[in-house]
Design a protein around this motif. Sequence first.
Motif, short mmCIF file in Angstrom:
data_model
loop_
_atom_site.label_atom_id
_atom_site.label_comp_id
_atom_site.label_asym_id
_atom_site.label_seq_id
_atom_site.Cartn_x
_atom_site.Cartn_y
_atom_site.Cartn_z
N ILE A 333 -12.35 3.99 4.47
CA ILE A 333 -11.50 3.98 3.28
C ILE A 333 -12.29 4.48 2.07
CG2 ILE A 333 -10.25 2.42 1.69
CD1 ILE A 333 -9.67 0.66 4.11
N GLY A 334 -11.57 5.03 1.11
CA GLY A 334 -12.18 5.35 -0.17
C GLY A 334 -12.14 6.83 -0.49
N PRO A 335 -12.32 7.16 -1.77
CA PRO A 335 -12.26 8.57 -2.18
C PRO A 335 -13.40 9.42 -1.66
CG PRO A 335 -12.92 7.14 -4.01
CD PRO A 335 -12.50 6.25 -2.91
N ASN A 336 -14.51 8.80 -1.24
CA ASN A 336 -15.64 9.57 -0.71
C ASN A 336 -15.70 9.53 0.81
OD1 ASN A 336 -16.22 9.89 -3.40
ND2 ASN A 336 -18.39 9.44 -3.20
N VAL A 537 -5.11 -0.94 1.87
CA VAL A 537 -5.13 -2.38 2.17
C VAL A 537 -4.55 -2.63 3.56
CG1 VAL A 537 -4.16 -4.61 1.51
CG2 VAL A 537 -5.11 -3.10 -0.25
N ALA A 538 -3.46 -1.95 3.89
CA ALA A 538 -2.85 -2.13 5.20
C ALA A 538 -3.79 -1.69 6.32
CB ALA A 538 -1.54 -1.34 5.27
N GLU A 539 -4.47 -0.58 6.12
CA GLU A 539 -5.41 -0.11 7.15
C GLU A 539 -6.57 -1.08 7.30
OE1 GLU A 539 -4.53 2.03 9.05
OE2 GLU A 539 -3.45 3.67 8.09
N VAL A 579 -9.19 -4.51 -0.93
CA VAL A 579 -9.59 -4.35 0.47
C VAL A 579 -10.35 -5.58 0.96
CG1 VAL A 579 -11.12 -3.07 2.02
CG2 VAL A 579 -9.55 -1.84 0.53
N THR A 580 -11.25 -6.11 0.14
CA THR A 580 -12.01 -7.30 0.57
C THR A 580 -11.10 -8.51 0.71
OG1 THR A 580 -12.61 -7.73 -1.75
CG2 THR A 580 -14.19 -6.51 -0.42
#
Length: 823
Positions: A333-336, A537-539, A579-580
């Motif tokens: 996950i995340g932009p990077n 979040v779902a992933e 996410v956490t």
Amino acid sequence: MIDELLNTMTLEEQVSLLAGADFWTTVPVERLGVPKIKVSDGPNGARGAGSLVGGVKAACFPVAIALGASWNPALVERMGVALAGQAKSKGASVLLAPTVNIHRSGLNGRNFECYSEDPLLTAELAVAYIQGVQSQGVAATIKHFAGNESEIERQTMSSDIDERSLREIYLLPFEKAVKTARVMAVMSSYNRLNGTYTSEHPWLLTEVLRQDWGFDGIVMSDWFGSHSTAETVNAGLDLEMPGPTRDRGEKLVQAVKDGQVAPETVREAARRILTLLGRVGAFEQAPDLSEHALDLPEDRALIRRLGAEGAVLLKNDGILPLTKTSLEQIAVIGPNAAEARVMGGGSAQINAHYRVSPLEGIRAALSNANSIRHAAGCRNNRLTRVFAGELTVEYFAGTLCQGMPVATERSEKGEFFWFDLPHAALKLDDFSVRVTATFRAEESGEHVFGMTNAGLARLYLDGELVVNGDDGWTRGENYFGTANTELRTPVMLEAGRTYRLTVDYLSPPPKEEGITITALRFGLEKPLGDQAIEDAVAEAAASDVAVLFVGRDGEWDTEGLDLPDMRLPGRQEELIERVTAANPNTVVVLQTGGPVEMPWLDKVRGVLQVWYPGQELGHAVADLLFGDAEPGGRLPQTFPKQLADNSAITGDPAIYPGQNGHVRYAEGVFVGYRHHDSRGVEPLFPFGFGLGYTRFAWSEARASAKDMGADGITVEVDVTNIGDRRGSDVVQLYVKPLSSAIERPEKELRAFAKLELGAGETGTARLTIKPRDLSYFDVEARAFRAEAGDYDVLIAASATDIRSRIAIRNPAVWLAAASDRSI
């Protein structure tokens, strides 16, 4: 030979050597067989003469802060050897690197391009880099000399630094590069130092560099960084770059005739240029200036290893390394995550052979690709996503985009940085470009068009003006401060519809002073909103573990501007929190060019800082996450809990970012951990800190002597790997004066050693200190002074983790004049 050439040369020919022919080459003297040579930007690759955003492809190595985090001079020297080969593949005899300015704050836009907040660590790595490059007959160029620790008004700002701080902190890497590595070239910085431009600073370029240290190479200006004729030559600036000359040539010839510059001064500067040509072998064989891509398997392997060596494991409660066989689902996950952020921005950019994203690296490492779930969550780009697609680029003489095109090219990216133009009829100060493309909208809804331009530009969609970068153009923060701030316009697009995009660009008029840039960048994106975070979040909730790839990119960490703060840009902190909450088994992988605040630290199980590690990013990250490689890095810069904890961030604009053209280094020598130690400011993560995947036991340190003598004292520490896997540890030696006539830091790094050991293996770190390692710079005596008395030698795993303490004594005052050639 050189004397014969100089005796044969006319004054005009000698003068011609003292400025570039063009952006990247020197002036030949064909009558006498003096060839031209090419220089190339570094420091994490060799770009050649191509654009900052194109050109012949090159190997992309980790950025300097990642090398600083490696604490591994031997490996950095190997990189220097590889970079020399890359430079030769671009026809270059001179590499414009390394960059050794000090991490004064966490906000410098070029923080990523520099090694460390500590001058010794910086110096040792710079020496190794230079020795590697120059061992292959390519000259290294250490930069920026000196006081360039910020990008704010860097072309005019005066860095006001006292001499003690200069000698102890900011000049030491340059001094070691000269005395130990015999660096062949030095680049002056843009800024002023205590009121005088460094390119015309006789104390800096002649008294310190040549007379005190014995430098016998060339001093060149940063590009467009010289401002005068007689002043620069008399101060010791040999080469004005780029060419064609603005301040030399006929102006310098006349200055000699008018008695403003002695003929001998020109002759000695020309001698140094000719000496450089001899040192790089240009007289033996005229360099082939042609360029080609050099993609070697050994370079790929070295880049991948360097990526792991420089990665710093900041937190791990046992979640890392991940076990491949036990993971049914992993959320990436995340932009990077799907974007390969392999380097910083500015003149360090190269056209990498390839870029492996973390998502691609993880997919390659796992046999079951179906176990990977991916979501971006949010964006972190500073500029609109650059346009990607087939573009037609038409060049016109004059600034009206009229008549028949002089040249036509194809491009696949909406960013152009013109050093050279594709036809001799085109001039950089009098040309125009029309870029056209068609694209099909994939989604309906509001999209954003953005454009920034050095020069004037207008962007049209289906013939309608959308972004006006012409009327009312004002200078902003892009392209080294020569372009406007990005202009953005929202437009509603329909899915499936084809649109025609046109951009007309007009070159800027020439400037008498400073950098003139011709550049254009335009982009298009559909903003990510709340649904993107919900998808992430779902992933995460549906996975065994979530790995969050967050940080910045080369639009934030870039030459030309400083950062606004030390927070993660965009909605990344919110993304981490969400996410956490959905999956407590979350690991954060950070990509930044320096420290960030971490209000979310207690909510994640692991944090891995990987910086910008080059083209093998994704493979190196996968190696680290799954335990195929050890995170071998230790922090080269203190990570403060908050920005205000930094020594340069006091709330006084005169100290940072500067006021009325001056920035005052009021903290003196108390930079980085020296500040945190001596002022009692607890860091988030201390200088030198880093975890690993195995455990080490250290013996008590032992010293070869208790009294300091001329030969120094050697300290030994036995280190045993008591874990079950191979790993590395860094033994750091700090010196603490127990009393002093002046205020000194609590302790200072004076030596270090990195040991790589297999399970059960023992190695010995041997660290030698000499009298100068006990000293400070005495300005009145113009000497390094080690006071007689007692000192502690501290053996540590970081600036806050002291493992052993040895009491030593300096029996008598020791002095070494500033002009002492030893170090």
